[in-house]
Design an enzyme around this catalytic site. Structure first.
Site, PDB file in Angstrom:
ATOM      1  CB  SER A 171      -2.945  -0.517  -4.342  1.00 14.45           C
ATOM      2  OG  SER A 171      -4.167   0.008  -4.134  1.00 14.45           O
TER       3      SER A 171
ATOM      4  CG  ASN B 127      -2.118   1.630   1.400  1.00 13.24           C
ATOM      5  OD1 ASN B 127      -2.304   1.321   0.748  1.00 13.24           O
ATOM      6  ND2 ASN B 127      -1.015   2.698   2.241  1.00 13.24           N
ATOM      7  CD  GLU B 128      -1.138   5.252   0.089  1.00 14.98           C
ATOM      8  OE1 GLU B 128      -0.417   6.165   0.990  1.00 14.98           O
ATOM      9  OE2 GLU B 128      -2.811   6.183   0.310  1.00 14.98           O
ATOM     10  CG  ASP B 129       5.294   0.183   0.749  1.00 14.94           C
ATOM     11  OD1 ASP B 129       4.781   1.250   1.182  1.00 14.94           O
ATOM     12  OD2 ASP B 129       5.550  -0.917   1.083  1.00 14.94           O
TER      13      ASP B 129
ATOM     14  CG  HIS C 253      -4.765   4.811  -2.769  1.00 13.91           C
ATOM     15  ND1 HIS C 253      -3.681   4.504  -1.463  1.00 13.91           N
ATOM     16  CD2 HIS C 253      -5.134   3.971  -3.946  1.00 13.91           C
ATOM     17  CE1 HIS C 253      -3.412   3.453  -2.157  1.00 13.91           C
ATOM     18  NE2 HIS C 253      -4.146   2.915  -3.064  1.00 13.91           N
TER      19      HIS C 253
END
Length: 843
Positions: free
Chosen positions: A471, A418-420, A488
């Protein structure tokens, strides 16, 4: 026969202070729950108690249990099985160390034949995960992470335990999953079912592989497959650990929005040479084909899911753990949460990378109730290490959980993190075009984990499963390109703070996170936010304590104040925050779903479904399962057959150049350097254009009657003739009813779209209001709500905005309603026992 003795009686104590000690009878627990049950701490979720309980995370806690064991027979094996220890644990059996752990997501099996006695003591010592993380940070250096204590990056523990922008910091420890003694001569270790489904779905072959430990000559493995009705399809013997079962005309599994969820049962028996059953295991099977479609478009590529050949608009939520204290998440709680999603017409849930690989009960409910699962690997908002010790632990973690989850028909996709990639792009300035051979030694070495290690493990243990590196991921910057992959969108409720009415202007191929912050229900606020604090204002310290988002007032007050008239009294403030959230989500879902026709948007998942504690957050249902207004507006936008309206001013009197650059560009950087504000001091006549459409998720053309009306907000009278027509709504797409017509702006007017089936039943309706709502006034609406048992019949003489029924414990079939003259809306209110309570905007 394999026997399993789950250990359920635990004694616990502070390793350095005997005054903190107690006993419990439960198979799973953690120290905060035990301290609470013993009356040694107050409720961690109430008031500001979290701040006073941080001392717990610096202690060493010891759990012990005693159990009896009969002598181990010849050729018998005896293992202690630890399904999950949280997190840094040293385990001793009868004084001998048998295990050390440092990853709460890994299970362990330890042969203890040589240590068992008639009376046994098992001791587990849990060291501080917080202190361990800080020690690792001191040793290896600081690494970028967003949210939570900085040492979390090095610790394989649920990352939200370290605190997040919606959750507290409670560094739990304890046997969070069961510990058991297993005794056997041979056991079934693993069942892997590979389903070969014919292109036309009329035939399937199950290729079944069974691992047995230890393998013993002359033992046999029998496999039986049953239909959903319980009838037997086949009973066969595995040869060398494998067998195949053909199935003719398999019943196909679908998400609940598109079909049924028939589940087949596979039973495996391990037998001795004499035919005695040594071990048996069952597995649920669902026949389905899930594909991720990334076809070229005019710009970029599509990103949507196709299930059994049917294009699916994935509308749903992100899932964070339902409680900060995970042993409290029972199968019944999971069942209720998935039911909430299904009632809300949601067909996909994304399990976020900062939580856990969820309990088996979660996925079983998604299988039964027909909800697709997007599963992140557990990395979130950080630059994770790539040292060998770390990658070895992650590899075992991933392998175990892929094997555990791969059989679930609901599992649609694995994602690396997530968002890395956003951290790498914005925080590390990583060159996404860098040659692969340079990744490992770059500032973002974890790219190897996400683009090589994890996809290789998915293909090894679940061949053919869909894997996506992260993501968000896709495009030139690998995280914000709205024309490729998933994104996102956080530039409405934060960032650039676009007005929420602009959500439809920033579509993407798949929006896997976005949201708007709001308060939980008034009941939840009163029960938990204040504790013994007499200051119960919405800007009090206790109220603010239950909002962990940095600078939330700047964002929250802006989003509320630019659209509705503010109030800082508790109940109106809660209502207004939820009204704005509901409106924002409706604009987004309604506008983005419209684009599925050209596959320009394949899905949208709101951040987030629920909360891990009582808090002001982006959740659409609060911690106590009390839906907010957004839950209902999303449910209406996601009806299988629904209508939508958009209205836009021809000239924006207050343009913001940065907002326009973001809407017109495709990546975040397109707007980063643009000067935000313009003050042209123009005063154009209010003119607009509007469009009306029908979205049809079904595979059938729908013949519907459409009626579009134009109603004065002031008088309730129609200011234009209604437009009525018969519409053939195309399957799995969008059909325009009216396109770019002149809007009604002579006076404040709502546009109403109603669609009826062949029997004259109202299938869906939408009401579009002039924006912003704060410029409107609402003299007497003549609202009538007639209570007929559990039925509510609702009508109004003049348009009503945001009618909100507030009775706690009532599961309203619909809520957060816009009511217009000429309609009688029916809402079912099971459990309604007291006087009906409501409010609406402007009352």
């Amino acid at each position: 026969m394999l026997t399993k003795q789950t250990l359920t009686s635990w004694n616990w104590r502070d390793a350095a202070d005997a005054s903190f000690a107690g006993r419990l009878d439960a198979p799973t627990t953690n120290i905060h729950l035990d301290l609470l049950a013993a009356g040694l701490i107050p409720d961690p979720f109430v008031g500001q108690n979290e701040a006073d309980l941080q001392w717990i995370q610096h202690k060493t806690w010891v759990y012990t249990t005693n159990f009896k064991a009969a002598p181990v027979a010849t050729e018998e094996l005896a293992d202690l099985v630890f399904e999950g220890l949280d997190t840094f644990a040293t385990v001793k059996l009868n004084g001998s160390e048998i295990l050390r752990t440092e990853n709460m997501f890994i299970g362990h099996r330890v042969d203890v034949r040589h240590l068992l006695k008639p009376e046994n003591e098992l001791e587990i010592t849990f060291e501080s995960a917080y202190d361990k993380g800080e020690a690792l940070r001191a040793k290896y250096g600081d690494r970028i992470c967003w949210n939570g204590h900085y040492g979390r990056i090095y610790v394989r523990k649920a990352q939200y335990h370290f605190g997040w922008d919606w959750g507290p910091s409670f560094m739990t420890c304890g046997p969070w999953k069961p510990v058991s003694l297993e005794r056997y001569t041979s056991r079934i270790d693993d069942i892997h079912v590979d389903i070969d489904l014919a292109d036309d779905f009329t035939q399937a072959v199950l290729k079944i592989a069974i691992d047995v430990e230890p393998k013993v000559e002359h033992h046999s493995v029998e496999v039986e497959l049953k239909r959903p009705d319980g009838s037997v399809i086949s009973t066969t013997q595995a040869v060398n650990g494998s067998t195949s079962i053909p199935v003719t005309q398999p019943q196909l599994w679908y998400p609940h929005t598109h079909g049924a969820q028939p589940l087949y049962q596979l039973q495996v028996w391990l037998r001795s040479a004499a035919g005695r059953v040594l071990h048996t295991k069952a597995q649920t099977i669902g026949f389905r084909r899930v594909e991720l479609i990334q076809d070229p478009l005019k710009e970029g590529t599509s990103f949507y899911f196709r299930v059994n050949g049917i294009p699916i608009f994935a509308g749903g939520s992100n899932w964070i753990p339902g409680d900060n204290f995970l042993p409290r998440m029972t199968p019944d709680r999971y069942k209720r949460w998935i039911e909430i999603a299904v009632r809300g017409n949601q067909n996909m849930i994304r399990i976020w990378g900062g939580g856990i690989y969820e309990d088996d009960a979660f996925y079983a409910e998604c299988d039964r109730q027909g909800v697709l699962v997007w599963q992140d690997f557990l990395f979130a908002c950080g630059n994770y290490p790539t040292d060998k010790w770390f990658i070895d632990s992650v590899t075992e973690e991933a392998a175990q959980n892929i094997r555990r989850l791969r059989s679930h028909p609901s599992l649609a996709i694995w994602a690396g993190n997530n968002e890395d990639y956003q951290v790498a792009n914005e925080g590390l300035k990583h060159d996404m075009q860098m040659p692969e051979e340079q990744w490992a030694k770059s500032t973002f070495g974890a790219r190897v984990t996400y683009e090589r290690t994890l996809p290789d493990l998915v293909q090894k243990y679940s061949p053919g499963a869909i894997y996506w590196p992260g993501s968000p991921f896709g495009g030139v910057d690998n995280n914000s390109d709205r024309t490729i992959g998933d994104v996102h969108i956080w530039n409405v409720s934060s960032g650039m703070l676009l007005p929420y009415q602009r959500y439809p202007d920033v579509p993407a191929r798949f929006i896997s996170e976005f949201g708007m912050i709001s308060c939980p229900s008034v009941a939840t606020v009163k029960e938990t936010f204040f504790g013994d604090d007499e200051d119960q204002h919405v800007q009090s310290k206790s109220f603010e304590f239950h909002n962990k988002a940095h600078g939330y007032e700047k964002r929250m007050f802006t989003c509320i104040g630019e659209s509705v008239r503010m109030s800082f009294e508790l109940e109106p403030f809660v209502y207004l925050s939820q009204l704005v959230q509901g409106e924002a989500m409706y604009y987004a879902y309604r506008g983005w779903r419209r684009l599925f026709e050209g596959r320009e948007c394949g899905g949208t998942l709101v951040w987030q479904l629920g909360d891990s504690w009582p808090v002001t957050s982006w959740a659409i249902v609060d911690h106590f399962e009390r839906p907010k207004m957004a839950y209902y507006t999303i449910a209406r936008a996601m009806r299988n057959v629904g209508t939508g309206i958009s209205r836009k001013l021809k000239v924006n009197p207050r343009p913001n150049h940065q907002h326009e650059a973001f809407c017109n560009g495709k990546i975040k950087a397109d707007a980063a350097g643009v000067i935000a504000h313009a003050t042209p001091h123009i005063y154009p006549k209010r003119e607009s254009i509007f469009s009306v459409w029908i979205a049809n998720a079904t595979t059938d053309i729908q013949t519907l009657k459409s009626r579009v009306r134009f109603i004065s907000i002031k008088t309730g009278k129609e200011v234009r003739d209604a437009v009525e027509q018969i519409i053939e709504a195309k399957a799995t797409g969008t059909t325009d009813i009216i396109s770019d017509a002149e809007g009604p702006e002579a006076e404040p007017t709502v546009i109403v779209s109603e669609i009826y089936d062949a029997n004259g039943v109202l299938v869906s309706h939408d009401v579009d209001w002039p924006q912003p709502l704060k410029h409107l006034t609402f003299p007497d609406r003549e609202l009538k709500v007639e209570v007929r048992g559990e039925d509510l019949i609702i009508s109004a003489a003049r348009p009503v905005k945001g009618l909100w029924f507030t009775n706690v414990g009532v599961h309203f079939s619909d809520n957060a309603l816009d009511v217009v003259p000429g309609q009688k809306l029916r809402v079912v209110a099971p459990g309604l026992q007291e006087g009906l309570q409501w409010r609406y905007y402007g009352m």
